[in-house]
Design an enzyme around this catalytic site. Structure first.
Site, PDB file in Angstrom:
ATOM      1  N   ASN A   1       0.843  -1.193   0.000  1.00  0.00           N
ATOM      2  CA  ASN A   1       0.000   0.000   0.000  1.00  0.00           C
ATOM      3  C   ASN A   1       0.878   1.243   0.000  1.00  0.00           C
ATOM      4  OD1 ASN A   1       0.607   0.688   2.868  1.00  0.00           O
ATOM      5  ND2 ASN A   1      -0.463  -1.248   3.231  1.00  0.00           N
TER       6      ASN A   1
ATOM      7  N   CYS B   1       0.117   1.649  14.293  1.00  0.00           N
ATOM      8  CA  CYS B   1       0.036   2.687  13.267  1.00  0.00           C
ATOM      9  C   CYS B   1       0.330   2.140  11.871  1.00  0.00           C
ATOM     10  CB  CYS B   1       1.006   3.821  13.601  1.00  0.00           C
ATOM     11  SG  CYS B   1       0.877   5.270  12.542  1.00  0.00           S
TER      12      CYS B   1
ATOM     13  N   LYS C   1       9.450 -16.690 -10.404  1.00  0.00           N
ATOM     14  CA  LYS C   1       8.729 -15.570 -10.991  1.00  0.00           C
ATOM     15  C   LYS C   1       7.574 -16.061 -11.863  1.00  0.00           C
ATOM     16  CE  LYS C   1       9.303 -11.598 -14.064  1.00  0.00           C
ATOM     17  NZ  LYS C   1      10.240 -10.858 -14.932  1.00  0.00           N
TER      18      LYS C   1
ATOM     19  N   PRO D   1      -3.416 -12.049   9.871  1.00  0.00           N
ATOM     20  CA  PRO D   1      -3.846 -11.907  11.269  1.00  0.00           C
ATOM     21  C   PRO D   1      -4.155 -10.451  11.586  1.00  0.00           C
ATOM     22  CG  PRO D   1      -1.472 -12.317  11.125  1.00  0.00           C
ATOM     23  CD  PRO D   1      -2.027 -12.555   9.766  1.00  0.00           C
ATOM     24  N   ASP D   2      -5.116 -10.221  12.459  1.00  0.00           N
ATOM     25  CA  ASP D   2      -5.492  -8.870  12.884  1.00  0.00           C
ATOM     26  C   ASP D   2      -4.652  -8.512  14.106  1.00  0.00           C
ATOM     27  OD1 ASP D   2      -6.725  -6.567  13.856  1.00  0.00           O
ATOM     28  OD2 ASP D   2      -8.696  -7.185  13.124  1.00  0.00           O
ATOM     29  N   ILE D   3      -3.542  -7.849  13.864  1.00  0.00           N
ATOM     30  CA  ILE D   3      -2.552  -7.612  14.920  1.00  0.00           C
ATOM     31  C   ILE D   3      -3.135  -6.808  16.068  1.00  0.00           C
ATOM     32  CG2 ILE D   3      -0.335  -6.538  15.450  1.00  0.00           C
ATOM     33  CD1 ILE D   3       0.495  -7.153  12.539  1.00  0.00           C
ATOM     34  N   ILE D   4      -3.759  -5.673  15.767  1.00  0.00           N
ATOM     35  CA  ILE D   4      -4.244  -4.786  16.823  1.00  0.00           C
ATOM     36  C   ILE D   4      -5.332  -5.460  17.649  1.00  0.00           C
ATOM     37  CG2 ILE D   4      -6.031  -3.603  15.459  1.00  0.00           C
ATOM     38  CD1 ILE D   4      -3.586  -1.775  17.743  1.00  0.00           C
TER      39      ILE D   4
ATOM     40  N   LYS E   1     -14.770   0.786  14.961  1.00  0.00           N
ATOM     41  CA  LYS E   1     -13.502   0.065  15.141  1.00  0.00           C
ATOM     42  C   LYS E   1     -13.063   0.089  16.596  1.00  0.00           C
ATOM     43  CE  LYS E   1      -8.923  -0.441  13.033  1.00  0.00           C
ATOM     44  NZ  LYS E   1      -8.009   0.047  11.953  1.00  0.00           N
TER      45      LYS E   1
ATOM     46  N   LYS F   1     -12.916  -3.761  18.063  1.00  0.00           N
ATOM     47  CA  LYS F   1     -11.589  -4.323  18.358  1.00  0.00           C
ATOM     48  C   LYS F   1     -11.167  -4.105  19.807  1.00  0.00           C
ATOM     49  CE  LYS F   1     -10.085  -4.366  13.592  1.00  0.00           C
ATOM     50  NZ  LYS F   1      -8.936  -4.372  12.673  1.00  0.00           N
TER      51      LYS F   1
END
Length: 416
Positions: A220, A284, A299, A317-320, A351, A355
């Site tokens: 991103n 963050c 490749k 995985p959803d770290i936070i 959120k 969370k």
């Protein structure tokens, strides 16, 4: 608005401020800065470059400070006793306002070709700097590299602000107003903890890269600037900081321990290892939501008989959320970020609740000049209290200034 509370004034009383003034139309504001510090009970000594004297006279600053203004490294009378070394040792804090692009470049390269740059090299005092220049000069890659290097070297940047400029341009580059500069110095002397004696803060920053094959990946636009600014701001408040960083081209902030990772899974491993040791965890990083189910060993070749390529992706995985779900004895205070393009407040509240975060910082990445890759940001802060969810809007400002407000709010929650 300048704080004139008894605690602020008593904290500043007797502090020795060495103010450097370089060439620029904003030099007239230096007189107001001197006045504010003198009103707070500070001792102020001023050093001016040759160019600064074309904009404001030494006599003006001498009258306001009550001290002789130094302008030359080669002053026989002042240097009879190595006056520049004595002055460098005298200062509790060095502040340069305004700081031109030229002066910033010379400081980065360690030049000592006038009194002000020599004092900066000779002084071991904390150093703050308020840039002031045309918006085009501020946006130049060379200037951005230089200010990033100053931050890595331990300088704290104040601003610059955005708005109308003397040349007629509009944009970032204006020197911050005197009351903003005063507040930055006051905050320096009113840090939450003694240097290195504060809580352990773990911060994730930057993007992750999810391999598709040995040469391609999903990622991103995150530059990591916000996370790195948070790390520098936490160190400035006395915290011990570990930065878990995705692949970025930023220098490590002064006093920060940095751990480099590439993928979301690697960041997940380090975050879950360090979070139980931390008092505060700030997520963050712009972590990729998905990764390839089976990255190719070699490749991937273009298929001449097909115009499409199908990829199978699986959730990362959803770290936070996993950090927030740690058991009470292992769980730090958890601050998350939400980069949104619409309905910012609604999604931030959702959120925060979903969370189980203690605080969230939401920003609108659809606004031009803010968020990903830029030097400025604006945010909506929400945090939990015994009375319910509180919130505050932070207007567009340099990321290093926004980071200071976020860190102070997070540390305040720790002390509740």
């Amino acid at each position: 608005m300048v704080s004139d509370t008894p605690s602020t004034l008593s904290m500043l009383a007797g502090k020795r401020i060495l103010l450097g003034v370089s060439a620029g139309i904003a030099a007239y504001k230096s007189a107001l800065i001197v006045r504010l510090f003198k009103q707070a009970g500070c001792e102020v000594r001023v050093v001016m470059t040759d160019g600064a004297q074309a904009f404001i006279t030494p006599l003006t600053l001498q009258a306001l400070s009550g001290e002789p203004v130094r302008t030359s490294l080669l002053d026989p009378e002042a240097e009879a006793g190595m006056g520049h070394i004595e002055l460098a040792r005298w200062a509790d804090l060095v502040l340069i306002a305004p700081a031109t692009a030229d002066l910033i470049a010379r400081l980065v390269h360690g030049m000592a070709d006038d009194l002000l740059t020599t004092l900066c090299l000779a002084s071991e005092a904390p150093k703050l700097i308020a840039p002031a220049m045309n918006q085009a000069m501020w946006h130049q890659p060379a200037t951005q590299r230089n200010v990033a290097q100053l931050a890595q070297d331990g300088w704290q940047l104040i601003g610059p602000a955005a708005g109308d400029q003397a040349c007629g341009d509009v944009g970032p580059g204006r020197m911050s107003e005197p009351d903003t500069i005063f507040e930055a110095v006051a905050n320096h002397f009113t840090t939450a903890f003694a240097p290195g004696r504060g809580p352990h803060v773990v911060i994730t920053a930057g993007p992750t890269r999810e391999a598709l094959d040995p040469v391609r990946y999903l990622s991103n636009h995150s530059s990591g600037k916000m996370g790195y600014a948070l790390a520098a701001a936490a160190v400035a408040q006395g915290a011990r900081v570990t930065l878990i960083s995705g692949p970025v081209s930023l220098p490590t902030p002064h006093g920060v321990t940095r751990i480099d990772v590439e993928s979301a899974q690697q960041m997940h491993t380090e975050a879950l290892r360090l979070a139980p040791e931390a008092a505060l965890f700030i997520g963050c990083a712009a972590v990729a939501d998905y990764r390839s189910a089976s990255p190719a060993e070699h490749k991937l070749k273009k298929q001449e008989d097909s115009d499409t390529l199908t990829l199978t992706l699986i959730k990362n995985p959803d770290i936070i959320a996993e950090v927030a779900a740690l058991t009470a004895e292992k769980r730090p205070l958890v601050v998350g970020f939400a980069a949104e393009t619409q309905q910012i407040e609604r999604y931030a509240h959702d959120k925060l609740r979903r969370k189980r975060l203690d605080m969230i910082v939401a920003n609108d990445v659809s606004q031009a000049g803010l968020g990903f890759g830029s030097n400025d940001n604006a945010a909506l802060l929400l945090w939990r209290t015994a009375e319910g969810i509180q919130q505050r809007t932070e207007p567009a400002q340099p990321k290093n200034q926004l980071a200071q407000g976020i860190i102070r709010q997070a540390l305040a929650l720790l002390s509740v």
